[in-house]
Design an enzyme around this catalytic site. Sequence first.
Site, PDB file in Angstrom:
ATOM      1  CG  HIS A  53     -32.529  63.621  64.867  1.00 40.94           C
ATOM      2  ND1 HIS A  53     -33.207  64.295  65.864  1.00 40.94           N
ATOM      3  CD2 HIS A  53     -31.534  62.925  65.498  1.00 40.94           C
ATOM      4  CE1 HIS A  53     -32.662  64.009  67.030  1.00 40.94           C
ATOM      5  NE2 HIS A  53     -31.644  63.181  66.836  1.00 40.94           N
ATOM      6  CG  ASP A  54     -27.375  63.704  62.670  1.00 38.67           C
ATOM      7  OD1 ASP A  54     -27.606  63.625  63.889  1.00 38.67           O
ATOM      8  OD2 ASP A  54     -26.691  62.853  62.054  1.00 38.67           O
ATOM      9  NE  ARG A 112     -23.578  56.245  64.112  1.00 39.96           N
ATOM     10  CZ  ARG A 112     -23.863  57.329  64.815  1.00 39.96           C
ATOM     11  NH1 ARG A 112     -24.861  57.320  65.675  1.00 39.96           N
ATOM     12  NH2 ARG A 112     -23.166  58.439  64.670  1.00 39.96           N
ATOM     13  CG  ASP A 169     -36.025  65.288  64.030  1.00 40.47           C
ATOM     14  OD1 ASP A 169     -36.065  64.040  64.028  1.00 40.47           O
ATOM     15  OD2 ASP A 169     -35.527  65.952  64.964  1.00 40.47           O
ATOM     16  CB  SER A 187     -30.788  63.905  69.976  1.00 38.75           C
ATOM     17  OG  SER A 187     -31.229  62.637  69.600  1.00 38.75           O
TER      18      SER A 187
HETATM   19  C1  ACO Z   1     -24.734  65.989  70.047  1.00 38.71           C
HETATM   20  C2  ACO Z   1     -23.865  64.749  70.004  1.00 38.71           C
HETATM   21  O1  ACO Z   1     -23.232  64.450  70.911  1.00 38.71           O
HETATM   22  S1  ACO Z   1     -23.780  63.763  68.651  1.00 38.71           S
HETATM   23  C3  ACO Z   1     -22.250  64.148  68.042  1.00 38.71           C
HETATM   24  C4  ACO Z   1     -21.312  63.132  68.328  1.00 38.71           C
HETATM   25  N1  ACO Z   1     -21.345  62.228  67.316  1.00 38.71           N
HETATM   26  C5  ACO Z   1     -20.505  62.327  66.309  1.00 38.71           C
HETATM   27  O2  ACO Z   1     -19.727  63.223  66.167  1.00 38.71           O
HETATM   28  C6  ACO Z   1     -20.579  61.175  65.392  1.00 38.71           C
HETATM   29  C7  ACO Z   1     -21.688  61.380  64.547  1.00 38.71           C
HETATM   30  N2  ACO Z   1     -21.274  62.286  63.472  1.00 38.71           N
HETATM   31  C8  ACO Z   1     -22.181  62.807  62.740  1.00 38.71           C
HETATM   32  O3  ACO Z   1     -23.349  62.583  63.028  1.00 38.71           O
HETATM   33  C9  ACO Z   1     -21.704  63.591  61.527  1.00 38.71           C
HETATM   34  O4  ACO Z   1     -20.342  63.434  61.342  1.00 38.71           O
HETATM   35  C10 ACO Z   1     -22.042  65.071  61.557  1.00 38.71           C
HETATM   36  C11 ACO Z   1     -23.539  65.251  61.740  1.00 38.71           C
HETATM   37  C12 ACO Z   1     -21.318  65.733  62.733  1.00 38.71           C
HETATM   38  C13 ACO Z   1     -21.578  65.698  60.262  1.00 38.71           C
HETATM   39  O5  ACO Z   1     -22.204  65.054  59.167  1.00 38.71           O
HETATM   40  P1  ACO Z   1     -21.657  65.151  57.648  1.00 38.71           P
HETATM   41  O6  ACO Z   1     -20.788  66.358  57.485  1.00 38.71           O
HETATM   42  O7  ACO Z   1     -22.836  65.016  56.763  1.00 38.71           O
HETATM   43  O8  ACO Z   1     -20.709  63.938  57.477  1.00 38.71           O
HETATM   44  P2  ACO Z   1     -21.067  62.402  57.572  1.00 38.71           P
HETATM   45  O9  ACO Z   1     -20.642  61.957  58.922  1.00 38.71           O
HETATM   46  O10 ACO Z   1     -22.480  62.122  57.146  1.00 38.71           O
HETATM   47  O11 ACO Z   1     -20.143  61.680  56.478  1.00 38.71           O
HETATM   48  C14 ACO Z   1     -18.800  61.933  56.330  1.00 38.71           C
HETATM   49  C15 ACO Z   1     -17.984  60.645  56.415  1.00 38.71           C
HETATM   50  O12 ACO Z   1     -18.526  59.639  55.564  1.00 38.71           O
HETATM   51  C16 ACO Z   1     -17.516  59.209  54.617  1.00 38.71           C
HETATM   52  N3  ACO Z   1     -18.183  58.897  53.376  1.00 38.71           N
HETATM   53  C17 ACO Z   1     -18.875  59.729  52.582  1.00 38.71           C
HETATM   54  N4  ACO Z   1     -19.357  59.065  51.519  1.00 38.71           N
HETATM   55  C18 ACO Z   1     -18.963  57.780  51.629  1.00 38.71           C
HETATM   56  C19 ACO Z   1     -19.149  56.613  50.838  1.00 38.71           C
HETATM   57  N5  ACO Z   1     -19.852  56.619  49.712  1.00 38.71           N
HETATM   58  N6  ACO Z   1     -18.589  55.464  51.280  1.00 38.71           N
HETATM   59  C20 ACO Z   1     -17.886  55.425  52.421  1.00 38.71           C
HETATM   60  N7  ACO Z   1     -17.673  56.504  53.204  1.00 38.71           N
HETATM   61  C21 ACO Z   1     -18.206  57.659  52.809  1.00 38.71           C
HETATM   62  C22 ACO Z   1     -16.597  60.404  54.486  1.00 38.71           C
HETATM   63  O13 ACO Z   1     -15.332  60.016  54.003  1.00 38.71           O
HETATM   64  C23 ACO Z   1     -16.562  60.917  55.918  1.00 38.71           C
HETATM   65  O14 ACO Z   1     -15.658  60.125  56.649  1.00 38.71           O
HETATM   66  P3  ACO Z   1     -14.962  60.682  58.011  1.00 38.71           P
HETATM   67  O15 ACO Z   1     -16.079  60.838  59.009  1.00 38.71           O
HETATM   68  O16 ACO Z   1     -14.007  59.605  58.403  1.00 38.71           O
HETATM   69  O17 ACO Z   1     -14.317  61.977  57.677  1.00 38.71           O
HETATM   70  N1  HSE Z   2     -25.758  61.856  65.313  1.00 40.36           N
HETATM   71  C1  HSE Z   2     -26.348  61.688  66.607  1.00 40.36           C
HETATM   72  C2  HSE Z   2     -27.691  61.057  66.410  1.00 40.36           C
HETATM   73  C3  HSE Z   2     -28.519  60.906  67.626  1.00 40.36           C
HETATM   74  O1  HSE Z   2     -29.055  62.133  67.979  1.00 40.36           O
HETATM   75  C4  HSE Z   2     -25.452  60.828  67.451  1.00 40.36           C
HETATM   76  O2  HSE Z   2     -24.674  60.073  66.882  1.00 40.36           O
HETATM   77  O3  HSE Z   2     -25.515  60.908  68.664  1.00 40.36           O
END
Ligand code: ACO
Ligand code: HSE
Length: 337
Positions: free
Chosen positions: A309-310, A203, A280, A135
């Site tokens: 994309h993710d 976001r 993506d 990204s």
């Molecule tokens: C390359 C980079 O630098 S970007 C990475 C840095 N960014 C991050 O880490 C933050 C962005 N994070 C993400 O994008 C994701 O967490 C990922 C891609 C790493 C993993 O995605 P997924 O495993 O699908 O989890 P996703 O983040 O979509 O959802 C899980 C969260 O949603 C919450 N959730 C799920 N369903 C619901 C709902 N219906 N209502 C409210 N909350 C919910 C879960 O409880 C969980 O909470 P938590 O994060 O506090 O544990």
């Molecule tokens: N999940 C990614 C999306 C942008 O590539 C982030 O939060 O940085």
Amino acid sequence: MAVVSIGALTLESNKILRDVELAYEKNGKKDGPVILVCHALTGDQFAVGTDENPGWWHGLIGPGKAVDTNVFQVITFNVLGGCNGSTGPLSIDPETGDPYRASFPELTIRDMVRAERAALKQMGIDHLSAVIGGSLGGMKALEWGHLYPDFVEKIMPLAVTPAYGDYGVAFNHIGIQAILSDAEYNDGNYPEGANLKGLQVARMAGMVTYRSGNLFNQRFARCHDGTQFDIQSYLSYQGEKLASRFDPNSYLTLLKAMNTHDVTEKTLDVNIFSLSFTQDLLYPSEWMIPWLQKMPNASWEIIETDFGHDGFLVEFEKWGPHIQNQLEELAVPQLSR
Ligand SMILES: CC(=O)SCCNC(=O)CCNC(=O)[C@H](O)C(C)(C)COP(=O)(O)OP(=O)(O)OC[C@H]1O[C@@H](n2cnc3c(N)ncnc32)[C@H](O)[C@@H]1OP(=O)(O)O
Ligand SMILES: N[C@@H](CCO)C(=O)O
């Protein structure tokens, strides 16, 4: 926190940013060949982290993993303009003695890469075996190949295209307008603990582009708790979570840098291995691959995923082996294994 100081940096805009610092994480084999990892929009330098607090690529980088820290040193910087220790809108402006906030100068992806080049020089590193990033991090990997083809052996841009498409700029526009029109944001001078609804909405809009309709339909299946659909509470939760950890001025700085990046007309004279992810919405393979076909030394794979994309942040078992194979082909590691 580990930080390297690089002094003044002249930006593409010709503005001078003084007292620049980049925060970083370093892991792996001491004096091993160096891999630079670049994070995405809201990521940070903690790609690896610890077992207790795993970083965002903990599943990819480590001893015996696809990016093997028994072989390589792995460095990740918090991006210039970021909000996790590197110089950015939260930093003190030496001219005024106050934080820059909304007065932080606009940056380009190229400025970010130039800052990292200077930081590596400061750290005594004069060669990179690879630059890997997804990204925004993929844009930086491309820019490394454009600016410094003799400094890096191979770039691995993931989930990226040679420029940011109109679809991405459109969602960035929504995010930017949401932040700017939020009274709590207060033209960048928001109070500590402010409830930044604008950043939350930004976001939420972003999340819709980072995943796919298929993933949302599978995961949420129109479930409703009597008050709202699960997808609604999910998006609200994601908005609140981001707003509690990220500076809106930094977010604006990074979105604007993504909007302006463009290497479409450049020929990158460097070894390129790229991954695109199906569904993506922001960086489609249908755009990246024709561009790669014009490069003198490029190869690629398309990874099937409902994450869209993710995809570059999850399912490492699907695509990590491609990264591992590419690293095993590098010239230097063969000697040091
Ligand atoms: C390359 C980079 O630098 S970007 C990475 C840095 N960014 C991050 O880490 C933050 C962005 N994070 C993400 O994008 C994701 O967490 C990922 C891609 C790493 C993993 O995605 P997924 O495993 O699908 O989890 P996703 O983040 O979509 O959802 C899980 C969260 O949603 C919450 N959730 C799920 N369903 C619901 C709902 N219906 N209502 C409210 N909350 C919910 C879960 O409880 C969980 O909470 P938590 O994060 O506090 O544990
Ligand atoms: N999940 C990614 C999306 C942008 O590539 C982030 O939060 O940085």
